[in-house]
Design a protein around this motif. Structure first.
Motif, PDB file in Angstrom:
ATOM      1  N   ALA A  79     -42.898  -4.377  25.718  1.00  0.00           N
ATOM      2  CA  ALA A  79     -42.333  -5.465  24.902  1.00  0.00           C
ATOM      3  C   ALA A  79     -41.777  -4.937  23.586  1.00  0.00           C
ATOM      4  CB  ALA A  79     -43.402  -6.524  24.633  1.00  0.00           C
ATOM      5  N   THR A  80     -42.447  -3.975  22.976  1.00  0.00           N
ATOM      6  CA  THR A  80     -41.971  -3.397  21.720  1.00  0.00           C
ATOM      7  C   THR A  80     -40.612  -2.715  21.918  1.00  0.00           C
ATOM      8  OG1 THR A  80     -44.238  -3.036  20.963  1.00  0.00           O
ATOM      9  CG2 THR A  80     -42.511  -1.771  19.871  1.00  0.00           C
ATOM     10  N   LEU A  81     -40.525  -1.928  22.983  1.00  0.00           N
ATOM     11  CA  LEU A  81     -39.249  -1.274  23.280  1.00  0.00           C
ATOM     12  C   LEU A  81     -38.169  -2.309  23.608  1.00  0.00           C
ATOM     13  CD1 LEU A  81     -40.531   1.720  25.464  1.00  0.00           C
ATOM     14  CD2 LEU A  81     -39.832   1.761  23.057  1.00  0.00           C
ATOM     15  N   GLY A  82     -38.569  -3.373  24.345  1.00  0.00           N
ATOM     16  CA  GLY A  82     -37.609  -4.404  24.706  1.00  0.00           C
ATOM     17  C   GLY A  82     -37.083  -5.152  23.493  1.00  0.00           C
ATOM     18  N   VAL A  83     -37.964  -5.503  22.572  1.00  0.00           N
ATOM     19  CA  VAL A  83     -37.551  -6.208  21.356  1.00  0.00           C
ATOM     20  C   VAL A  83     -36.633  -5.325  20.514  1.00  0.00           C
ATOM     21  CG1 VAL A  83     -38.379  -7.135  19.158  1.00  0.00           C
ATOM     22  CG2 VAL A  83     -39.544  -7.744  21.281  1.00  0.00           C
ATOM     23  N   PHE A 139     -34.762  -2.948  21.556  1.00  0.00           N
ATOM     24  CA  PHE A 139     -33.476  -2.792  22.229  1.00  0.00           C
ATOM     25  C   PHE A 139     -32.628  -4.063  22.103  1.00  0.00           C
ATOM     26  CE2 PHE A 139     -30.858  -3.387  26.049  1.00  0.00           C
ATOM     27  CZ  PHE A 139     -30.054  -2.262  25.974  1.00  0.00           C
ATOM     28  N   TRP A 140     -33.268  -5.224  22.261  1.00  0.00           N
ATOM     29  CA  TRP A 140     -32.524  -6.487  22.240  1.00  0.00           C
ATOM     30  C   TRP A 140     -31.965  -6.779  20.846  1.00  0.00           C
ATOM     31  CZ3 TRP A 140     -30.141  -9.650  25.349  1.00  0.00           C
ATOM     32  CH2 TRP A 140     -29.796 -10.928  24.899  1.00  0.00           C
ATOM     33  N   PHE A 141     -32.753  -6.503  19.822  1.00  0.00           N
ATOM     34  CA  PHE A 141     -32.324  -6.827  18.467  1.00  0.00           C
ATOM     35  C   PHE A 141     -31.664  -5.640  17.764  1.00  0.00           C
ATOM     36  CE2 PHE A 141     -35.491 -10.150  19.232  1.00  0.00           C
ATOM     37  CZ  PHE A 141     -34.794 -11.264  18.800  1.00  0.00           C
ATOM     38  N   ARG A 142     -31.093  -4.770  18.525  1.00  0.00           N
ATOM     39  CA  ARG A 142     -30.333  -3.666  17.926  1.00  0.00           C
ATOM     40  C   ARG A 142     -29.093  -4.220  17.227  1.00  0.00           C
ATOM     41  NH1 ARG A 142     -29.074  -4.183  23.166  1.00  0.00           N
ATOM     42  NH2 ARG A 142     -26.901  -3.806  23.858  1.00  0.00           N
ATOM     43  N   ASN A 183     -25.989  -5.482  19.332  1.00  0.00           N
ATOM     44  CA  ASN A 183     -26.110  -6.602  20.279  1.00  0.00           C
ATOM     45  C   ASN A 183     -25.743  -7.906  19.571  1.00  0.00           C
ATOM     46  OD1 ASN A 183     -26.627  -8.265  22.424  1.00  0.00           O
ATOM     47  ND2 ASN A 183     -28.867  -8.079  22.274  1.00  0.00           N
ATOM     48  N   GLU A 184     -24.554  -8.389  19.826  1.00  0.00           N
ATOM     49  CA  GLU A 184     -24.085  -9.604  19.162  1.00  0.00           C
ATOM     50  C   GLU A 184     -24.708 -10.869  19.746  1.00  0.00           C
ATOM     51  OE1 GLU A 184     -19.870  -9.538  19.420  1.00  0.00           O
ATOM     52  OE2 GLU A 184     -19.645  -7.824  18.032  1.00  0.00           O
ATOM     53  N   ARG A 185     -25.328 -10.771  20.918  1.00  0.00           N
ATOM     54  CA  ARG A 185     -25.954 -11.950  21.534  1.00  0.00           C
ATOM     55  C   ARG A 185     -27.323 -12.262  20.929  1.00  0.00           C
ATOM     56  NH1 ARG A 185     -26.003 -10.733  27.757  1.00  0.00           N
ATOM     57  NH2 ARG A 185     -26.629  -8.687  26.915  1.00  0.00           N
ATOM     58  N   ALA A 186     -27.907 -11.296  20.235  1.00  0.00           N
ATOM     59  CA  ALA A 186     -29.212 -11.529  19.608  1.00  0.00           C
ATOM     60  C   ALA A 186     -29.024 -12.410  18.374  1.00  0.00           C
ATOM     61  CB  ALA A 186     -29.848 -10.201  19.219  1.00  0.00           C
ATOM     62  N   HIS A 187     -29.775 -13.495  18.294  1.00  0.00           N
ATOM     63  CA  HIS A 187     -29.624 -14.446  17.198  1.00  0.00           C
ATOM     64  C   HIS A 187     -30.505 -14.038  16.014  1.00  0.00           C
ATOM     65  CE1 HIS A 187     -27.268 -17.123  19.700  1.00  0.00           C
ATOM     66  NE2 HIS A 187     -28.220 -17.082  20.632  1.00  0.00           N
TER      67      HIS A 187
END
Length: 292
Positions: free
Chosen positions: A55-59, A61-64, A67-71
């Motif tokens: 989950a830490t790696l996923g978060v 990666f997602w909020f890099r 990544n314009e899709r991350a709010h």
């Protein structure tokens, strides 16, 4: 990727290379059950560690930044569902690990005799500065820094200390247990395989602590009987006088045996430790005794 995998294998092999004489290579029922507790507890904890790492790696990666899709939500403060997830999983893990450890440890209570059709051999162990004394009260012999036991036969220990607190530990056969002056602790173990096992002090006790180790020879019953016979036919007599000489601080003592042991010596050692402590306490001023 292949290099990382190879490095992981080599590191794992090097770390486990020293486990041949430790708790991960049990040679008796007590040590085997203790290893299972360790494996069970590790498996339960990995059930939370691995998802948290993923989950830490996923978060991350997602909020890099790319990544314009991350709010981006700077005003976010609370989520009941996230709080429930964050606290329930660790709570369940703690409950599981605690339950497994408590139930298993209760079954492995050190004074609890090992179920066996063979009568247990009684051994009285005394921790000295800096060596171990093993008395076989029913056989009338004793040894220093060397313990010989028959394979497949339970061994019932009574343990005490001549002075400072110490800890008796044979990793491949049984868990550690403390020895204390004026007190008797009890431990049961059994070796299911013939061999020589490492025994040691697991509690720092002064300058000679590093040399306070011994060997445990688990031999077939016939060879054990031969050892008892040969030991009882030669050597010194262990009485209060020879014990007083033995009790003087010394390190790296070469193993040797006594062919005869004075009756009630173990109880005398325990009582003398109690009396010495009481005499020391009486010699203190009243204020110091209160603090002690």
């Amino acid at each position: 990727m292949r290099s990382i995998l190879l490095a992981s294998v080599l590191i794992g092999a090097s770390l486990l290379g020293g486990c041949t004489e430790g708790v991960l290579n049990p040679k008796g029922p007590i040590a085997l059950a203790e290893r299972q507790i360790l494996i069970n507890a590790t498996g339960i904890m990995l059930a939370i560690v691995i998802p948290v790492v993923i989950a830490t790696l996923g978060v991350a990666f997602w909020f890099r930044a790319s990544n314009e899709r991350a709010h981006y939500r700077p005003d976010f403060t609370y989520s009941g569902r996230i709080e429930l997830l964050v606290w329930s999983v660790p709570l369940m893990t703690v409950l599981l690990v605690g339950t497994v450890a408590w139930v298993s440890s209760y079954d492995l209570d050190p004074p609890k005799p090992i179920a066996s059709s063979t009568k247990a051999i009684k051994v009285q162990a005394v921790s000295l500065d800096w060596k171990w004394l093993f008395i076989y009260p029913e056989l009338g012999v004793a040894s220093v820094n060397h313990l010989t036991i028959p394979v497949g036969t339970p061994v019932s220990f009574e343990l005490t200390s001549s002075g400072v607190m110490n800890s008796f530990f044979v990793p491949q056969l049984a868990g550690q247990i403390y020895t204390m002056a004026g007190m008797v602790t009890r431990l049961n173990m059994r070796a299911d395989y013939a061999g020589t096992y490492r025994g040691l002090s697991a509690n720092f006790s002064g300058d000679g602590f590093a040399d306070m180790h011994f060997k445990v020879d688990a031999t077939p019953s016939e060879r054990f009987a031969q050892w008892v016979s040969s030991t009882s036919s030669a050597g010194l007599v262990l009485d209060l006088k020879t014990y007083a000489d033995l009790a003087r601080p010394s390190a790296a003592v070469t193993p040797f045996t006594y062919h005869s042991v004075a009756a009630g010596l173990f109880d005398s050692i325990r009582m003398s430790s109690t009396q010495s402590d009481d005499a020391l306490c009486r010699s203190y001023p009243t204020s110091m005794r209160a603090e002690r």
